[in-house]
Design a protein around this motif. Structure first.
Motif, PDB file in Angstrom:
ATOM      1  N   GLU A  50       0.945  -1.387  -0.178  1.00 36.03           N
ATOM      2  CA  GLU A  50       0.041  -0.019   0.180  1.00 36.03           C
ATOM      3  C   GLU A  50       0.778   1.212   0.248  1.00 36.03           C
ATOM      4  O   GLU A  50       0.304   2.215  -0.597  1.00 36.03           O
ATOM      5  CB  GLU A  50      -0.980  -0.042   1.364  1.00 36.03           C
ATOM      6  CG  GLU A  50      -1.976  -1.235   1.466  1.00 36.03           C
ATOM      7  CD  GLU A  50      -2.771  -1.247   2.365  1.00 36.03           C
ATOM      8  OE1 GLU A  50      -2.960  -0.284   3.140  1.00 36.03           O
ATOM      9  OE2 GLU A  50      -2.911  -2.470   2.788  1.00 36.03           O
ATOM     10  N   HIS A  51       2.041   1.198   0.539  1.00 35.63           N
ATOM     11  CA  HIS A  51       2.956   2.451   0.434  1.00 35.63           C
ATOM     12  C   HIS A  51       3.709   2.409  -0.624  1.00 35.63           C
ATOM     13  O   HIS A  51       4.004   1.632  -1.383  1.00 35.63           O
ATOM     14  CB  HIS A  51       3.631   2.291   1.794  1.00 35.63           C
ATOM     15  CG  HIS A  51       4.531   1.186   2.184  1.00 35.63           C
ATOM     16  ND1 HIS A  51       5.726   1.149   1.380  1.00 35.63           N
ATOM     17  CD2 HIS A  51       4.662   0.334   2.991  1.00 35.63           C
ATOM     18  CE1 HIS A  51       6.293   0.123   1.565  1.00 35.63           C
ATOM     19  NE2 HIS A  51       5.779  -0.389   2.825  1.00 35.63           N
ATOM     20  N   ASN A  52       4.581   3.615  -0.687  1.00 34.11           N
ATOM     21  CA  ASN A  52       5.357   3.780  -1.803  1.00 34.11           C
ATOM     22  C   ASN A  52       6.913   3.829  -1.433  1.00 34.11           C
ATOM     23  O   ASN A  52       8.055   4.575  -1.732  1.00 34.11           O
ATOM     24  CB  ASN A  52       5.302   5.415  -2.532  1.00 34.11           C
ATOM     25  CG  ASN A  52       5.401   6.557  -1.416  1.00 34.11           C
ATOM     26  OD1 ASN A  52       5.601   6.210  -0.091  1.00 34.11           O
ATOM     27  ND2 ASN A  52       5.790   7.530  -1.736  1.00 34.11           N
ATOM     28  N   GLY A  53       7.059   2.997  -0.482  1.00 32.74           N
ATOM     29  CA  GLY A  53       8.399   2.928   0.120  1.00 32.74           C
ATOM     30  C   GLY A  53       8.694   3.279   1.522  1.00 32.74           C
ATOM     31  O   GLY A  53       9.584   2.861   2.206  1.00 32.74           O
ATOM     32  N   VAL A  54       7.805   4.253   2.056  1.00 26.15           N
ATOM     33  CA  VAL A  54       7.749   4.716   3.390  1.00 26.15           C
ATOM     34  C   VAL A  54       6.436   4.717   3.826  1.00 26.15           C
ATOM     35  O   VAL A  54       5.334   4.818   3.211  1.00 26.15           O
ATOM     36  CB  VAL A  54       8.223   6.213   3.479  1.00 26.15           C
ATOM     37  CG1 VAL A  54       8.294   6.698   4.915  1.00 26.15           C
ATOM     38  CG2 VAL A  54       9.767   6.352   2.909  1.00 26.15           C
ATOM     39  N   ASP A  55       6.184   3.782   5.208  1.00 26.02           N
ATOM     40  CA  ASP A  55       4.734   3.879   5.765  1.00 26.02           C
ATOM     41  C   ASP A  55       4.406   5.097   6.502  1.00 26.02           C
ATOM     42  O   ASP A  55       5.165   5.344   7.691  1.00 26.02           O
ATOM     43  CB  ASP A  55       4.634   2.458   6.517  1.00 26.02           C
ATOM     44  CG  ASP A  55       3.124   2.248   6.912  1.00 26.02           C
ATOM     45  OD1 ASP A  55       2.488   3.276   6.951  1.00 26.02           O
ATOM     46  OD2 ASP A  55       2.907   1.065   7.117  1.00 26.02           O
ATOM     47  N   TRP A  56       3.836   5.992   5.970  1.00 25.00           N
ATOM     48  CA  TRP A  56       3.433   7.243   6.387  1.00 25.00           C
ATOM     49  C   TRP A  56       3.118   7.121   8.124  1.00 25.00           C
ATOM     50  O   TRP A  56       3.582   7.890   8.919  1.00 25.00           O
ATOM     51  CB  TRP A  56       2.666   8.339   5.511  1.00 25.00           C
ATOM     52  CG  TRP A  56       3.259   8.312   4.324  1.00 25.00           C
ATOM     53  CD1 TRP A  56       2.877   7.835   3.233  1.00 25.00           C
ATOM     54  CD2 TRP A  56       4.387   9.428   3.906  1.00 25.00           C
ATOM     55  NE1 TRP A  56       3.651   8.255   2.270  1.00 25.00           N
ATOM     56  CE2 TRP A  56       4.487   9.153   2.597  1.00 25.00           C
ATOM     57  CE3 TRP A  56       5.204  10.463   4.684  1.00 25.00           C
ATOM     58  CZ2 TRP A  56       5.503   9.911   1.901  1.00 25.00           C
ATOM     59  CZ3 TRP A  56       6.242  11.105   3.727  1.00 25.00           C
ATOM     60  CH2 TRP A  56       6.123  10.775   2.336  1.00 25.00           C
ATOM     61  N   LEU A  57       1.893   6.432   7.978  1.00 23.42           N
ATOM     62  CA  LEU A  57       1.310   6.222   9.434  1.00 23.42           C
ATOM     63  C   LEU A  57       2.309   5.702  10.232  1.00 23.42           C
ATOM     64  O   LEU A  57       2.115   6.116  11.634  1.00 23.42           O
ATOM     65  CB  LEU A  57       0.008   5.405   9.211  1.00 23.42           C
ATOM     66  CG  LEU A  57      -1.065   5.917   8.075  1.00 23.42           C
ATOM     67  CD1 LEU A  57      -2.283   5.084   8.139  1.00 23.42           C
ATOM     68  CD2 LEU A  57      -1.503   7.407   8.573  1.00 23.42           C
ATOM     69  N   ALA A  58       2.698   4.621   9.910  1.00 20.19           N
ATOM     70  CA  ALA A  58       3.725   3.879  10.912  1.00 20.19           C
ATOM     71  C   ALA A  58       4.909   4.797  11.251  1.00 20.19           C
ATOM     72  O   ALA A  58       5.331   5.113  12.274  1.00 20.19           O
ATOM     73  CB  ALA A  58       4.110   2.794  10.419  1.00 20.19           C
ATOM     74  N   THR A  59       5.587   5.589  10.315  1.00 20.65           N
ATOM     75  CA  THR A  59       6.560   6.627  10.628  1.00 20.65           C
ATOM     76  C   THR A  59       6.109   7.548  11.609  1.00 20.65           C
ATOM     77  O   THR A  59       6.799   7.892  12.431  1.00 20.65           O
ATOM     78  CB  THR A  59       6.811   7.408   9.143  1.00 20.65           C
ATOM     79  OG1 THR A  59       7.308   6.378   8.314  1.00 20.65           O
ATOM     80  CG2 THR A  59       8.018   8.236   9.605  1.00 20.65           C
ATOM     81  N   LEU A  60       4.954   8.177  11.639  1.00 17.71           N
ATOM     82  CA  LEU A  60       4.470   9.135  12.373  1.00 17.71           C
ATOM     83  C   LEU A  60       4.033   8.713  13.746  1.00 17.71           C
ATOM     84  O   LEU A  60       4.600   9.311  14.913  1.00 17.71           O
ATOM     85  CB  LEU A  60       2.955   9.810  11.877  1.00 17.71           C
ATOM     86  CG  LEU A  60       3.335  10.627  10.704  1.00 17.71           C
ATOM     87  CD1 LEU A  60       1.850  11.099  10.172  1.00 17.71           C
ATOM     88  CD2 LEU A  60       4.155  11.855  10.891  1.00 17.71           C
ATOM     89  N   ARG A  61       3.539   7.393  13.738  1.00 16.95           N
ATOM     90  CA  ARG A  61       3.460   6.597  15.162  1.00 16.95           C
ATOM     91  C   ARG A  61       4.695   6.547  15.930  1.00 16.95           C
ATOM     92  O   ARG A  61       5.009   6.802  16.891  1.00 16.95           O
ATOM     93  CB  ARG A  61       2.636   5.422  14.959  1.00 16.95           C
ATOM     94  CG  ARG A  61       1.242   5.716  14.772  1.00 16.95           C
ATOM     95  CD  ARG A  61       0.557   4.224  15.003  1.00 16.95           C
ATOM     96  NE  ARG A  61       1.034   3.192  13.975  1.00 16.95           N
ATOM     97  CZ  ARG A  61       0.287   2.934  12.958  1.00 16.95           C
ATOM     98  NH1 ARG A  61      -0.629   3.663  12.417  1.00 16.95           N
ATOM     99  NH2 ARG A  61       1.017   2.059  12.128  1.00 16.95           N
ATOM    100  N   ALA A  62       5.712   5.807  14.914  1.00 15.79           N
ATOM    101  CA  ALA A  62       7.137   5.665  15.402  1.00 15.79           C
ATOM    102  C   ALA A  62       7.816   7.017  16.200  1.00 15.79           C
ATOM    103  O   ALA A  62       8.544   7.092  16.957  1.00 15.79           O
ATOM    104  CB  ALA A  62       7.846   5.104  14.345  1.00 15.79           C
TER     105      ALA A  62
END
Length: 709
Positions: free
Chosen positions: A103-115
């Motif tokens: 579903e992502h383009n190399g970076v999982d934005w939601l997971a990145t923000l949570r992290a």
């Protein structure tokens, strides 16, 4: 917590999120703020290099039938296409590492923000890496920077700058590769502990299977290892490996890849590891005690002909060799039958080469010793059958070179030569035995005698080759000239041997002794040392075999080769830089030498007893040799099908003779070994088996001018 602290922390989280989004968006929108255009170019260049730089691959060495027997690698890795990886392995990895992978383009934005929010609270910068980001990091560490410790550290440092760079590269990679390609490449590059890299190597090492046959529990265990292969080593920490495997199975349920009922069944299964867990053995020690000498010769041959060792360990080559497993086993058994491998101080070596006008293929290289590291078990890594390891010489086998030089000077195999019981050479000097001259002070003549007084005062050259009188060949050496004899040895095949010094190593210009500063060829020529024809100097068993192959090939010398075909990782053929064959003597001369050497196994020959012991009756050339102090002995022989040589020599630290009568082979003060004993018996033993199903072939005809001019 005070309200002001909460507001400050919320502001910090927003700042971190903003930085991440801004930094990650740069490659997409082309902005230049936090990161310069130069850094953007570097990121793009790195991503291109990453996509286009293949990972190190194991090279495989096979026998002549294509069966592998050795592997060369630093990273045990075999590339595996997507359709050869079980779907459960892909499901397990995605469930454990990156559920939103598609579903992502190399970076999982939601997971990145949570992290980012978690990391702001804890002061860490870990977490939220997608499979694409992990692929980037692993490729940097284990491929692009594998020889740069500093680069590896930089690729793994826990900083926001490194995370941003990794994320940007991941987005570039996603623009160049499909999801399936990224997943496949990740599974090929990721480490699974020790020297094990990639899913194919891990499947073999841990479960003795292939990636397409992995079960759910196996796939879950391997997927669970990727972020901590050492901590989750299933052999060292099975309990932790089981716990992590079961967590992955639960994640597969959460990702709708398994039902809860299936998961419970799988979680009750044992790990089912291979016993012991081992990658394929690497290097020539790993190839085994029987074929290790051949493997070592292959590696040395390739590194001398256009390859380097790192290239062989990373290039993913398939190296099809000329090794004949059956003949190798026969030769190994024959060598050990005459000299048990545990015999202190004595080695029995054999080499077999196929004659030919265009190629001389090496089919067997063996020793009574095993190849290996265990000195207490009499193993060795010295190249006993191929290198110049017999430091005491091949003895009278070298009379072959004197005879060939004599034919080239106009003699024939039926020419009668003088063979007195004793002789003093006033042409040559030095060497042992020697005697002082009656003339010039400090000048030594060469004084010698035959083995016993049974020789007639004269005989034909053919008869002399079979019975080996010493005096006759020194007299012959005087007539044709020492330079011609030494040159003939090199031409017929003793090239590496003659390039070493009289200690059997490369000449050392700084050595105190003059004889160690020059090659054997130069030493014997300059010293006028008549003992050359009696073969007292260090000799290679393989090169002796190739001399026989040259004669059996009508005088065509080819460098002995262990290589049939080399292909790279893409299946494209790669050629080693092999020298062309040479017609080193006239074909008619070579044929005459074959016939001239054909009576050594007959009733009056020095190898007759050994030939009879093994019921040898087919035509062949042959020559025995024994050194002056019985520290070594040799046999050289050939048929149109196979040429071979055997050398038995003292390989210990005590320079004693070899005794063979009245018990097993052993070192002794006064030896009694002869070329017609252990060496000839070894040769006829394995050669009789090698020829068992081959039609008998006649010897070549001899032109009249080479019979009796």
């Amino acid at each position: 917590m005070r309200r002001s602290d909460c507001i400050a922390k919320l502001a910090g989280l927003c700042l971190v999120a903003g930085l991440l989004l801004a930094g990650l968006a740069l490659p997409v929108v082309g902005a230049a703020g936090l990161v310069s255009n130069r850094m953007g170019d570097q990121v793009a260049a790195t991503s291109v290099s990453l996509v286009n730089t293949p990972p190190p691959l194991m090279s495989t060495i096979t026998d002549k039938d294509g069966v592998p027997f050795a592997y060369l690698y630093d990273q045990y890795r075999v590339l595996t296409p997507s359709d050869k990886v079980a779907q459960v392995m892909k499901d397990a990895l995605i469930s454990a590492e990156d559920r939103r992978f598609y579903e992502h383009n190399g970076v999982d934005w939601l997971a990145t923000l949570r992290a980012a929010m978690r990391n702001q609270s804890s002061g860490s910068v870990q977490g939220a890496s997608t499979i694409t980001q992990q692929y980037v990091k692993n490729h940097l560490v284990h491929v692009l920077e594998r020889d740069d410790k500093g680069g590896q550290v930089k690729a793994q440092e826990q900083t926001l700058a490194r995370k941003l760079r990794e994320a940007r590269i991941a987005m570039h990679v996603e623009s160049q590769l499909t999801k399936d390609e990224i997943l496949t490449r990740y599974l090929d590059v990721v480490p699974f502990g020790g020297t094990i890299y990639g899913i194919a190597a891990a499947s073999q090492a841990y479960f003795e299977t292939t990636p397409d046959r992995l079960t759910v529990p196996q796939a879950a265990m391997l997927a669970g290892m990727v972020n901590s292969p050492t901590f989750l080593d299933p052999e060292a920490r099975p309990d932790k490996a089981v716990d992590r495997r079961n967590v992955v199975i639960d994640l597969m349920v959460a990702n709708n890849k398994l039902s809860p009922e299936q998961a419970e069944v799988y979680k009750r299964e044992p790990l089912g590891l291979a016993t012991p867990v081992r990658p394929l053995p690497t290097g020539c020690v790993g190839s085994g005690p029987e074929v290790g000498f051949f493997c070592s010769y292959v590696v040395n041959y390739l590194t001398e002909n256009g390859f380097d060792l790192d290239q062989l360990k990373t290039g993913g080559y398939t190296i099809e060799t000329t090794l004949d497993r059956t003949l190798t086993q026969q030769a190994k058994q024959a060598a050990e039958a005459q000299v048990p491998k545990t015999t202190p101080g004595i080695a029995n070596t054999a080499a077999v080469v196929k004659p030919g006008r265009d190629r001389h293929e090496v089919v067997a290289l063996v020793a009574s010793r095993d190849y290996g590291l265990k000195k207490e078990e009499f193993q060795t890594q010295f190249d006993l059958p191929s290198a110049v390891e017999n430091k005491f010489g091949a003895g009278s086998v070298y009379k072959v070179f004197t005879a060939a030089a004599a034919l080239e000077k106009g003699m024939g195999i039926e020419t009668v030569i003088q063979t007195p019981n004793s002789y003093v050479s006033r042409v040559f000097r030095g060497g042992a035995p020697s005697c002082p001259s009656t003339g010039e002070q400090a000048t030594y003549w060469y004084c010698l005698s035959n083995h016993d007084s049974s020789y007639p005062p004269q005989m034909t050259l053919k008869h002399a080759l079979a019975t080996s009188p010493n005096t006759g060949f020194v007299i012959l050496e005087e007539k044709v000239g020492l330079d011609a004899v030494v040159d003939m040895a090199s031409r017929l095949g003793m090239r590496e041997t003659m390039s070493t010094n009289i200690a059997g190593v490369q000449p050392d210009p700084s050595a105190e002794r003059q004889d160690l500063r020059v090659s054997q060829a130069d030493f014997y020529k300059s010293a006028g040392n008549a003992s050359f024809t009696l073969g007292p100097a260090p000799t290679s068993t393989l090169e002796l075999a190739n001399v026989a192959a040259t004669l059996a090939s009508g005088g065509s010398w080819c460098r002995p080769t262990p290589i049939r075909r080399i292909t790279d990782r893409y299946g494209k053929e790669v050629r080693a830089e092999e020298p062309p064959c040479e017609q080193v003597v006239e074909e008619a001369l070579a044929n005459a030498m074959v016939v001239g050497l054909s009576e050594d196994d007959q009733e009056r020959g020095t190898a007759a007893a050994a030939a009879k012991q093994f019921n040898w009756t087919r035509p062949a050339l042959g020559k025995t040799g024994t050194t002056e102090e019985y520290k070594s002995a040799a046999y050289l022989g050939a048929t149109p099908d196979y040429a071979g040589a055997v050398q038995v020599f003292n390989d210990g630290t005590t320079p004693k003779g070899i005794c063979v009568n009245g018990g097993p082979p052993r070192l002794c003060e006064e030896g009694d070994i002869y070329g017609g004993t252990l060496p000839a018996r070894t040769w006829f033993d394995f050669m009789s088996k090698a020829h068992a199903n081959l039609p008998e072939k006649p010897l070549p005809a001899v032109e009249p001018r080479y019979r009796l001019p």
